[in-house]
Design a protein around this motif. Structure first.
Motif, PDB file in Angstrom:
ATOM      1  N   ASN A 112      34.631  24.019  43.476  1.00  0.00           N
ATOM      2  CA  ASN A 112      35.326  22.546  42.809  1.00  0.00           C
ATOM      3  C   ASN A 112      36.466  23.002  42.224  1.00  0.00           C
ATOM      4  O   ASN A 112      37.243  22.210  41.269  1.00  0.00           O
ATOM      5  N   ASP A 113      36.855  24.535  42.051  1.00  0.00           N
ATOM      6  CA  ASP A 113      37.949  25.110  41.050  1.00  0.00           C
ATOM      7  C   ASP A 113      37.446  24.904  39.838  1.00  0.00           C
ATOM      8  O   ASP A 113      38.576  24.883  38.834  1.00  0.00           O
ATOM      9  N   SER A 114      36.296  24.491  39.561  1.00  0.00           N
ATOM     10  CA  SER A 114      35.833  24.525  37.939  1.00  0.00           C
ATOM     11  C   SER A 114      35.724  26.198  37.600  1.00  0.00           C
ATOM     12  O   SER A 114      35.040  26.900  38.294  1.00  0.00           O
ATOM     13  N   LEU A 115      35.983  26.479  36.342  1.00  0.00           N
ATOM     14  CA  LEU A 115      36.023  27.503  35.779  1.00  0.00           C
ATOM     15  C   LEU A 115      34.348  27.997  35.402  1.00  0.00           C
ATOM     16  O   LEU A 115      33.560  27.180  34.805  1.00  0.00           O
ATOM     17  N   MET A 116      33.635  29.098  36.127  1.00  0.00           N
ATOM     18  CA  MET A 116      32.454  29.668  35.874  1.00  0.00           C
ATOM     19  C   MET A 116      32.369  30.585  34.883  1.00  0.00           C
ATOM     20  O   MET A 116      31.564  30.560  34.151  1.00  0.00           O
ATOM     21  N   SER A 117      33.210  31.439  34.815  1.00  0.00           N
ATOM     22  CA  SER A 117      33.131  32.676  34.024  1.00  0.00           C
ATOM     23  C   SER A 117      34.557  33.406  33.731  1.00  0.00           C
ATOM     24  O   SER A 117      35.463  33.296  34.621  1.00  0.00           O
ATOM     25  N   VAL A 118      34.822  33.788  32.401  1.00  0.00           N
ATOM     26  CA  VAL A 118      36.102  34.606  32.297  1.00  0.00           C
ATOM     27  C   VAL A 118      35.400  35.878  31.672  1.00  0.00           C
ATOM     28  O   VAL A 118      34.680  36.059  30.702  1.00  0.00           O
ATOM     29  N   SER A 119      36.036  36.968  32.060  1.00  0.00           N
ATOM     30  CA  SER A 119      35.884  38.379  31.447  1.00  0.00           C
ATOM     31  C   SER A 119      36.915  39.155  31.429  1.00  0.00           C
ATOM     32  O   SER A 119      38.008  38.829  32.074  1.00  0.00           O
ATOM     33  N   ASP A 120      37.237  40.155  30.452  1.00  0.00           N
ATOM     34  CA  ASP A 120      38.405  40.996  30.221  1.00  0.00           C
ATOM     35  C   ASP A 120      38.007  42.314  30.675  1.00  0.00           C
ATOM     36  O   ASP A 120      36.647  42.928  30.323  1.00  0.00           O
ATOM     37  N   TRP A 121      38.720  43.097  31.538  1.00  0.00           N
ATOM     38  CA  TRP A 121      38.553  44.629  31.783  1.00  0.00           C
ATOM     39  C   TRP A 121      39.596  45.369  31.299  1.00  0.00           C
ATOM     40  O   TRP A 121      40.803  45.238  31.373  1.00  0.00           O
ATOM     41  N   VAL A 122      39.192  46.737  30.847  1.00  0.00           N
ATOM     42  CA  VAL A 122      40.334  47.527  30.346  1.00  0.00           C
ATOM     43  C   VAL A 122      41.198  48.005  31.512  1.00  0.00           C
ATOM     44  O   VAL A 122      40.787  48.170  32.652  1.00  0.00           O
ATOM     45  N   ILE A 123      42.530  48.249  30.941  1.00  0.00           N
ATOM     46  CA  ILE A 123      43.660  48.828  32.003  1.00  0.00           C
ATOM     47  C   ILE A 123      43.812  50.237  31.345  1.00  0.00           C
ATOM     48  O   ILE A 123      44.119  50.105  30.186  1.00  0.00           O
ATOM     49  N   LEU A 124      43.675  51.325  31.960  1.00  0.00           N
ATOM     50  CA  LEU A 124      44.181  52.675  31.541  1.00  0.00           C
ATOM     51  C   LEU A 124      45.170  52.986  32.317  1.00  0.00           C
ATOM     52  O   LEU A 124      44.974  53.367  33.330  1.00  0.00           O
ATOM     53  N   GLY A 125      46.343  53.387  31.819  1.00  0.00           N
ATOM     54  CA  GLY A 125      47.621  53.731  32.480  1.00  0.00           C
ATOM     55  C   GLY A 125      47.894  52.500  33.581  1.00  0.00           C
ATOM     56  O   GLY A 125      48.504  51.555  32.901  1.00  0.00           O
ATOM     57  N   THR A 126      47.658  52.426  34.616  1.00  0.00           N
ATOM     58  CA  THR A 126      48.062  51.365  35.492  1.00  0.00           C
ATOM     59  C   THR A 126      46.755  51.112  36.062  1.00  0.00           C
ATOM     60  O   THR A 126      46.725  49.928  36.997  1.00  0.00           O
ATOM     61  N   GLU A 127      45.525  51.487  35.870  1.00  0.00           N
ATOM     62  CA  GLU A 127      44.550  51.299  36.617  1.00  0.00           C
ATOM     63  C   GLU A 127      43.311  50.107  35.968  1.00  0.00           C
ATOM     64  O   GLU A 127      43.393  50.349  34.902  1.00  0.00           O
ATOM     65  N   PHE A 128      42.724  49.566  36.966  1.00  0.00           N
ATOM     66  CA  PHE A 128      41.613  48.887  36.388  1.00  0.00           C
ATOM     67  C   PHE A 128      40.647  48.651  37.268  1.00  0.00           C
ATOM     68  O   PHE A 128      40.716  48.847  38.460  1.00  0.00           O
ATOM     69  N   LYS A 129      39.230  48.244  36.757  1.00  0.00           N
ATOM     70  CA  LYS A 129      38.144  48.298  37.403  1.00  0.00           C
ATOM     71  C   LYS A 129      37.178  47.162  36.961  1.00  0.00           C
ATOM     72  O   LYS A 129      37.068  46.900  35.791  1.00  0.00           O
TER      73      LYS A 129
END
Length: 527
Positions: free
Chosen positions: A68-85
């Motif tokens: 329904n396009d309602s937000l379920m979760s928000v998380s943040d992830w490290v960017i190192l150089g240009t890479e993220f996982k």
């Protein structure tokens, strides 16, 4: 009076200055497991400068939306150089994601739909009679039964995800095993099993005896099922220091009670000496891998491949579970790779840190080693599903394999328990393959040092999808739920027949085959 200038706070770029690209999973792709792994890169356009973060060493924000396009979760992830996982728990069906960095957003969709199959892996937490179920842990670390089950559930999902990613890197697509909860949403993500084995006796038994006794008990219980494999953890594992700092892994093992790390047949079983280093939820995975807290060997087991940190213990023990679970899928030992001693660096798979950042990484200490292994070819007089492709190994001295003395254990006469020798061997003792050039692996392409060899990847990718008969397979049919034949083959009385990749569509529910002397089999299939 001296006026101090207020430092200028960097603002997000006023224009769409970045490109977010995902490199490992397609937009709209559907996977059969619930923990999705997403990796990629962020670049500035036309070599522009990012006014928010010139070094692109910040955080990527991942938004997870429901249907329904309602937000379920928000998380943040490290960017190192240009890479993220990133890691994200999916709900069944389509999952809409928004990746955001410095004003730039990327919308992505991933589906989660478990395969239609009866074969599954059940995570188990075994509590012996007389034990309270609390695993050994440092002061302040939660070690309840519930905490153990949460850690085991997350660890098994990571291994399920890792298997899929590494098979995809090998060119087989994201194939992996199904966990119990994938197929039965009413089942616990980790099941507590109360053993009748007294805790005092369990702590006196050898690893082989624990594997055999608990395997028999599981198979004789209501959980026992030929379509189910178990990955089990023993709650009563205990490290008893003697006042001296252990200098070798053998010395560490001599201080352990109830410790085991063995896999074969239908059971992979492990001690819980390092379970306290495992995450309780997905959000803890990366911080736990990067935890450089030193292991106090006056109190706790150090199973980190000599790295001496909590993060090293988590990485090595999770890799060990993956290795031993591989034995239950009939994988033998290899030189290097996950089925050798190449399972210590799982932290590099899920974090953006490079192998040079792998704490206290010593090339000699952490070299991938394996013991020799051999597996006899299976010969069947009737049409049957074989668990092993026609890949064999020649070894200078086969490892010892105990003979199963009990009925209805997870092992069978054709599938013996595999022992993993973790001692370092010289390069001259490498295992030679009769049919596959194992030196041609994808290790060169794997910056995370973690991979399946070609033969292991092939066995996993086509597990339970090869037919064999000494009398010769004559006809093979794939049928849908109504019994209608969808596809058929008439081999020329060949001794084995492998289903072509992609032949099992979503409508296929069963396989029927017959050999030249009339032996007949009908088998429910997994897609």
């Amino acid at each position: 009076m001296v006026l101090l200038k207020t430092p200028k706070i960097p603002q997000a770029c006023m224009v769409d200055n970045h490109v977010i690209s995902i490199t490992n999973i397609r937009n709209g792709e559907s996977i059969c497991y619930s923990l999705a792994f997403i990796k990629g890169h962020i670049h500035t356009k036309n070599q522009n400068i990012c006014h928010f973060n010139e070094n692109l060493e910040g955080k990527l924000v991942l938004h997870h939306l429901n249907p329904n396009d309602s937000l379920m979760s928000v998380s943040d992830w490290v960017i190192l150089g240009t890479e993220f996982k990133c890691l994200i728990n999916l709900h069944r069906g389509d999952n809409d994601l928004i990746l955001e960095y410095c004003g730039t957003k990327l919308k992505w969709s991933i589906g989660y739909c478990p395969r239609r199959t009866v074969f599954r892996v059940m995570p188990i937490y075994i509590i012996c009679k007389g034990h309270n179920g609390e695993f050994q842990a440092p002061n302040g670390e939660e070690n309840t039964i519930q905490s153990a089950c949460r850690r085991i559930a997350v660890g098994c999902k990571l291994i399920q995800c890792l298997t899929a990613e590494k098979l995809d890197e090998s060119g087989f697509g994201r194939k992996t095993f199904q966990l119990e909860n994938d197929l039965n949403t009413q089942a616990a993500e980790c099941t507590v099993f109360h053993s009748q084995l007294p805790v005092e006796q369990a702590r006196r038994l050898s690893p082989e005896e624990l594997w055999e006794h608990l395997g028999r008990e599981l198979m004789m219980s209501p959980l026992g099922n030929n379509n189910r494999k178990f990955v089990a953890f023993l709650s009563c594992t205990r490290y008893i220091p003697n006042g001296k700092k252990p200098g070798t892994y053998e010395e560490i093992l001599s201080l352990m009670e109830g410790h085991v790390a063995l896999g074969g047949g239908g059971l992979a079983i492990f001690g819980t000496g390092c379970l306290h280093t495992w995450p309780r939820c997905v959000e803890e995975v990366v911080p736990r891998f990067l935890n450089v807290t030193p292991v106090d060997t006056q109190c706790l087991m150090d199973d980190s491949c000599f790295r001496g940190t909590y993060g090293g213990c988590f990485s090595t023990t999770l890799g060990s579970v993956c290795h031993e679970l591989g034995h239950t899928f009939d994988l033998g030992h290899t030189e290097g790779s996950i089925m050798g001693r190449g399972f210590d660096n799982l932290n590099l798979v899920f974090t953006v840190h490079t192998k040079n950042d792998n704490e206290k990484l010593d090339k000699e200490i952490n070299k991938r080693v394996s013991s020799s292994a051999s597996k006899a070819s299976a010969h069947h007089a009737t049409v049957s599903f074989t668990k092993v492709l026609n890949v064999s190994y020649r070894a200078p001295s086969p490892i010892r394999k105990p003979i199963n003395k009990f009925n209805r254990t997870p092992d069978s006469p054709k599938r013996k328990l595999s022992f993993t020798d973790l001692s370092i061997r010289s390069s001259q003792e490498s295992i030679a393959s009769d049919t596959v050039d194992e030196s041609q692996t994808i290790s060169e392409l794997s910056e995370d040092l973690t991979y399946w060899t070609k033969s292991c990847a092939t066995i996993l990718a086509f597990h339970r999808k090869t037919l064999s008969s000494s009398a010769g397979v004559c006809v093979v049919e794939l049928r849908d739920s109504s019994g209608l034949v969808v596809t058929t083959w008439q081999p020329q009385r060949c001794s084995s027949f492998q289903l072509p990749p992609g032949s099992i569509g979503r409508q296929v529910t069963s396989l029927v085959a017959e050999d030249s002397v009339g032996n007949f089999v009908k088998q429910t299939l997994s897609a």
